[in-house]
Design an enzyme around this catalytic site. Sequence first.
Site, PDB file in Angstrom:
ATOM      1  N   LYS A 193      -4.580   7.213  -8.838  1.00  0.00           N
ATOM      2  CA  LYS A 193      -2.864   7.348  -8.764  1.00  0.00           C
ATOM      3  C   LYS A 193      -1.645   8.054  -9.630  1.00  0.00           C
ATOM      4  O   LYS A 193      -1.595   9.770  -9.460  1.00  0.00           O
ATOM      5  CB  LYS A 193      -1.675   6.569  -7.600  1.00  0.00           C
ATOM      6  N   GLN A 242       1.026  -1.170  -3.614  1.00  0.00           N
ATOM      7  CA  GLN A 242      -0.797  -1.529  -3.724  1.00  0.00           C
ATOM      8  C   GLN A 242      -0.560  -3.074  -2.868  1.00  0.00           C
ATOM      9  O   GLN A 242       0.018  -4.395  -3.252  1.00  0.00           O
ATOM     10  CB  GLN A 242      -1.742  -2.087  -5.042  1.00  0.00           C
ATOM     11  N   ASP A 249       3.965   5.961   1.657  1.00  0.00           N
ATOM     12  CA  ASP A 249       2.826   5.415   2.764  1.00  0.00           C
ATOM     13  C   ASP A 249       3.073   5.833   3.819  1.00  0.00           C
ATOM     14  O   ASP A 249       1.998   5.381   4.651  1.00  0.00           O
ATOM     15  CB  ASP A 249       2.271   3.378   1.728  1.00  0.00           C
TER      16      ASP A 249
HETATM   17  N1  GUN Z   1      -4.980  -0.248  -0.617  1.00  0.00           N
HETATM   18  C1  GUN Z   1      -5.682   0.194   0.398  1.00  0.00           C
HETATM   19  N2  GUN Z   1      -5.372   1.407   0.843  1.00  0.00           N
HETATM   20  C2  GUN Z   1      -4.019   1.638   0.364  1.00  0.00           C
HETATM   21  C3  GUN Z   1      -2.717   2.749   0.676  1.00  0.00           C
HETATM   22  O1  GUN Z   1      -3.210   3.845   1.428  1.00  0.00           O
HETATM   23  N3  GUN Z   1      -1.668   2.197  -0.112  1.00  0.00           N
HETATM   24  C4  GUN Z   1      -1.274   0.958  -0.224  1.00  0.00           C
HETATM   25  N4  GUN Z   1       0.111   0.934  -0.494  1.00  0.00           N
HETATM   26  N5  GUN Z   1      -2.368   0.100  -0.435  1.00  0.00           N
HETATM   27  C5  GUN Z   1      -3.431   0.570  -0.472  1.00  0.00           C
END
Ligand code: GUN
Length: 287
Positions: free
Chosen positions: A53, A97, A120
Site C-alpha cells: 500500500k 490493517q 476500505d
Molecule cells: N486484510 C485483508 N484484506 C484487507 C483489506 O482489504 N483491508 C484491510 N484493512 N485489511 C485487510
Amino acid sequence: MATVISGKELSAQLKEEMKAQVATFPEKYGRVPHLVVILVGEDPGSVSYVTGKAKASEVVGIKNTTIRKPDTISEAELLGLIEELNADDTVDGILVQLPLPKHISEDKVIATIAKEKDVDGFHPLNVAALWQKQDCVLPCTPKGIIKMLKRAGVEIKGKRAVVIGRSNIVGLPVSKLLLDENATVTIAHSRTADLPTVTRNAEILVVAIGRPKFVTADMVSEGAVVIDVGVNRDPETGKLCGDVDYAAVEPKASVITPVPGGVGPMTICCLMENTIECFLRKMDKQL
Ligand code: GUN
C-alpha cells in the site's frame, strides 16, 4: 487456453492515470491526498500488504503514513489514535490493517473510523449505503474485480454468477456488485451441499474462501470466467497460491485471474482510487 487477466498490468496502467490526476492537485487544492495506514503487530502477511500500500501510494503521488504499533496496544489506545486521525484535517483516508489481535474488537475499530475517511468501505454506514444503492465508498477488492471483468470485455449482465465465500470483505459485497451489474447471483460457501453441481452452473465463478486449490477442474464448466481471490501458501511448495487449482482449471476457463498478480494488485489500486475519492469529496465540499 484461457485469457489470463493481469491485475498487475491493469493496475499499473490505472496507477499511471491516477498519478497524472494527483499531479494537478497541489495547484488546485494546495496539497495531495494523505492516506494513513495502521498496522498492529508483526504478521508477515499484513506487513507485506501494508508495504504494498505504501509503494502504490508512492507511485501515484499520494502521501502515505504507516503507523506501526505493537500487538500489545490496548483497544482504548488504538481507538484513541483513530479519533485523533478523524479530527486531523490533513488526513483523508484511514485504514487499519486486519486481522487485529484477539483483545481488540474489529467491529469497534471499523465503526470508529470516520465514514468520510473509510477508504476500505468497511464502516457499517458505508456497507448500509452500498446495499441501499446510495452513494458510498466501494470496498477495494470487489471494486477491483468488477473493473477487471469489464476491462477483459466480460459481459456481466444476464450471466449466472456464483460466489464462493460470504465474508464482509469480499463475498457479500462482490455478490452485491455483480447483482447491480444485472448478473443472477448465487452465494455459496464451504457448507453448500453438492458444491460442484452449483459451481458447474456458473458462467462467472468468484472464489474467496481462503483454501489452497479448493476449486478443482470438475467444479468448473467449459468456458467459465474464473476470478480467484485467494491468497494462500501452497502446503507442498510453500509458494503463494490461490483458491483455484490453476493448472487444472485454466484449460477449461475462458478467462482466469492468476495468483499472484491477479486480484491482489487491483485491490491496492482501488484503495488508491478510494483515497483520491475521499480527498476530492472533502475538497469539493470546501470549495
Ligand atoms: N486484510 C485483508 N484484506 C484487507 C483489506 O482489504 N483491508 C484491510 N484493512 N485489511 C485487510
